[in-house]
Each structure stands twice: as structure tokens, then as C-alpha cells.
Motif scaffolding. Structure first.
Motif, PDB file in Angstrom:
ATOM      1  N   LEU A 283      38.466  21.793  38.757  1.00  9.81           N
ATOM      2  CA  LEU A 283      37.539  21.565  37.649  1.00  9.81           C
ATOM      3  C   LEU A 283      38.034  20.400  36.781  1.00  9.81           C
ATOM      4  O   LEU A 283      37.262  19.492  36.443  1.00  9.81           O
ATOM      5  CB  LEU A 283      37.421  22.835  36.799  1.00  9.81           C
ATOM      6  CG  LEU A 283      36.497  22.734  35.579  1.00  9.81           C
ATOM      7  CD1 LEU A 283      35.037  22.674  36.012  1.00  9.81           C
ATOM      8  CD2 LEU A 283      36.688  23.927  34.636  1.00  9.81           C
ATOM      9  N   SER A 286      37.663  17.129  38.529  1.00 11.18           N
ATOM     10  CA  SER A 286      36.268  16.665  38.616  1.00 11.18           C
ATOM     11  C   SER A 286      35.826  15.973  37.328  1.00 11.18           C
ATOM     12  O   SER A 286      34.827  15.260  37.306  1.00 11.18           O
ATOM     13  CB  SER A 286      35.350  17.841  38.930  1.00 11.18           C
ATOM     14  OG  SER A 286      35.239  18.661  37.784  1.00 11.18           O
ATOM     15  N   LYS A 287      36.545  16.189  36.242  1.00  8.14           N
ATOM     16  CA  LYS A 287      36.164  15.583  34.957  1.00  8.14           C
ATOM     17  C   LYS A 287      36.877  14.259  34.712  1.00  8.14           C
ATOM     18  O   LYS A 287      36.659  13.615  33.692  1.00  8.14           O
ATOM     19  CB  LYS A 287      36.495  16.543  33.786  1.00  8.14           C
ATOM     20  CG  LYS A 287      35.883  17.907  33.894  1.00  8.14           C
ATOM     21  CD  LYS A 287      34.380  17.890  33.673  1.00  8.14           C
ATOM     22  CE  LYS A 287      33.774  19.237  33.957  1.00  8.14           C
ATOM     23  NZ  LYS A 287      32.343  19.198  34.240  1.00  8.14           N
TER      24      LYS A 287
END
Ligand SMILES: Cc1ncc(C[n+]2csc(CCOP(=O)(O)OP(=O)(O)O)c2C)c(N)n1
Length: 288
Positions: A283, A286-287
Motif C-alpha cells: 500500500l 503504491s503511493k
């Protein structure tokens, strides 16, 4: 120096910077005594505040704590309790913090009924920012921003809380330390939201509501049944001689945690859940 567990020095803790004579000292002392009397260890306790003189309190007590944004103690306290229901959570703040900047949160807190204690240090002025009128400043009082006197009516938070069927509503004056300790202990023991408004003089910026003024304008309640809502509301509306004690208590309200549990797929408290490190890393990646 007392032997109180809550007094022990925490690494990085700050020197107390309240004015000599401020009611906050006694509230801090009474809060520590109450928690010790109830055998709550500092590890089992979390004190959450917003901003203000009262908001500095978590720095001065050796427990878990969070000094958050102005007016935001209540949502953070709700989150802390939700994440770890085993903690005793106490939110503290001034009348500005709780009824103005945090006024909206205060209203919704009354509806939600989380199992936390809220201590409102009501000095009827904005203390930290040097004496502007707050939501509880009395009509006509001259302040740094209202030099000709405050024109609005003060908020009656006790009456609002009773009208909203809050589960524990009490008021004290810190000049009555034993009463305040008794109310705080009952509030912490109460299952559900417990609001305790504590009158406390601001010796630097409120020259009207002094220790002597509160002694003259307050009275300790006798012979009142706190389950009688109409009688409680009538008491709360008395602003000639403010009644001190438990104004209202409704024991049959479900706590916010109980209401939520009925809808959760996973009732394991957040702090006990395993963190999926790999999913978390993906997560975060992905940012990027
Ligand atoms: C959103 C926001 N508005 C205003 C301020 C400025 N401010 C900081 S403390 C304070 C007043 C605090 O008064 P109160 O909550 O009554 O607490 P006291 O200092 O009297 O204990 C204000 C207006 C701020 N920090 N954040």
C-alpha cells in the motif's frame, strides 16, 4: 513531592507552566488522586487533550496521553477507546476547547455515548490566548476582545447535555476538592460518557469569576434524584446559584462501543489485530 504513581517523571516531560493560583493545578492533583484511588495504573490510562492551558495537562501526568488540535480531544479520545477498549480514557480541555472549537464534537459525543470521561476546565475565558471571551463568559463582562462587554448569552452545556440524554452529567468547582474527586471517580467508573464540568478561576485573565465569586454563586446539590431528567434540567437552568454534584445520570444507554460491536465483522480490538506487513508495504509503495 508525593508518592503518587502519576507524579513520576516521564522522559521528555515538561515543566508546569500554569500561572501561580490557577485552578488547573488542583484539577491535575485531584485527577491523579482519583485515578490512583481507583487503582488505575498509568499504563491503563490515556489522557487526551486539545489546545489551551487546560490542554497542557497530558504533559504533566505520567500516563499515556495525546495533546491534539484545538477542539479535537473528543474524536481522538473516541478513537483511542475504540482501538483499545481496556484503556481508561479521560479527555480534558477548557470551555473554549470543548464548547467552541470542539462544540460540534461535544454535541455528537453526547449522542454517541462512548465510554470515556470528559473533564471541562471551565474558567469562563480563553486563558492561553490571554483573555478573549469564551462560550461561557458571562454577558457584560469586559474582555481583551470585547472591551465594552460580551453581548452574547453564555452556553449552558449542562442543560444541553441533559436535553440530549447524555449518560452522566455533573458539575463541580475546584474550590471543593473532595467533591471534585468524588465526581471524577464516579465519572471514571460510569459505563458510558461522563461529562464533568469543573469551574476553575483563571487568576490572570478573568477578574470576575474568582474563587470568592464561585463560592458565593455555587451550591452543592442535596436531595436530588439524578435519574429525574426534568428535575435535572431545572437544576441546570439555575444560573443564579449554580448547582454542584451529579445533575443527571441515565444508566440504560448503550455505549458507542456496544452499538458498534453489533455491526462489526471483526470485534477484535484494533490494537490486538495482526498487521499484515506485506499488504501495508504494498500500500505504501503504491503511493510513492
Ligand atoms: C482552530 C484554532 N482556533 C484558535 C486557536 C487559538 N487558540 C489556542 S488556545 C485558545 C483558547 C483556549 O481557551 P480554552 O479552551 O478555554 O482553554 P484555557 O486556555 O482557558 O484553559 C485559542 C483560541 C487554535 N490554536 N486553533
Amino acid at each position: 513531592m508525593s508518592n503518587l504513581l502519576y507524579d513520576s517523571q516521564r522522559p521528555g516531560s515538561q515543566e508546569i507552566s500554569w500561572c501561580p493560583g490557577c485552578g488547573d493545578f488542583a484539577i491535575l492533583e485531584v485527577l491523579k488522586k482519583s485515578l490512583e484511588n481507583l487503582n488505575k495504573t498509568p499504563q491503563q490510562t490515556a489522557i487526551i487533550s486539545g489546545i489551551g492551558q487546560a490542554g497542557k495537562l497530558p504533559h504533566y501526568i505520567h500516563s499515556n496521553g495525546f495533546h491534539t488540535l484545538h477542539g479535537r480531544a473528543l474524536p481522538i479520545a473516541t478513537g483511542v477507546k475504540g482501538a483499545n477498549p481496556e484503556l481508561t480514557v479521560v479527555a480534558v480541555g477548557g470551555d473554549g476547547d470543548m464548547y467552541a472549537e470542539g462544540g460540534n464534537h461535544f454535541l455528537h459525543m453526547l449522542r454517541r455515548n462512548p465510554d470515556i470521561t470528559v473533564l471541562v476546565h471551565n474558567n469562563q475565558i480563553y486563558g492561553l490566548t490571554k483573555g478573549q471571551g469564551s462560550p461561557t463568559t458571562l454577558e457584560g463582562m469586559k474582555t481583551t476582545t470585547q472591551p465594552r462587554g460580551v453581548t452574547e448569552e453564555p452556553i449552558n452545556a449542562m442543560a444541553i447535555a441533559i436535553a440530549q440524554n447524555a449518560s452522566f452529567v455533573a458539575r463541580s468547582f475546584i474550590g471543593h476538592k473532595e467533591l471534585t474527586q468524588d465526581l471524577i471517580e464516579q465519572a471514571v467508573e460510569h459505563k458510558g460518557l461522563a461529562v464533568v464540568e469543573i469551574f476553575q478561576p483563571c487568576v490572570s485573565f478573568n477578574k470576575l469569576n474568582t474563587y470568592a465569586w464561585y463560592k458565593e454563586h455555587c451550591r452543592i446539590i442535596e436531595d436530588h434524584d439524578p435519574s429525574d431528567r426534568a428535575a435535572a434540567l431545572a437544576l441546570a437552568l439555575d444560573t443564579e446559584r449554580y448547582p454542584l454534584g451529579i445533575l443527571y445520570r441515565s444508566n440504560d444507554k448503550k455505549t458507542y462501543e456496544e452499538q458498534q460491536a453489533a455491526y462489526q465483522r471483526n470485534n477484535t480490538p484494533l490494537w490486538q489485530r495482526k498487521v499484515d506487513q506485506e499488504a501495508l508495504r504494498q500500500l505504501l509503495d503504491s503511493k510513492k
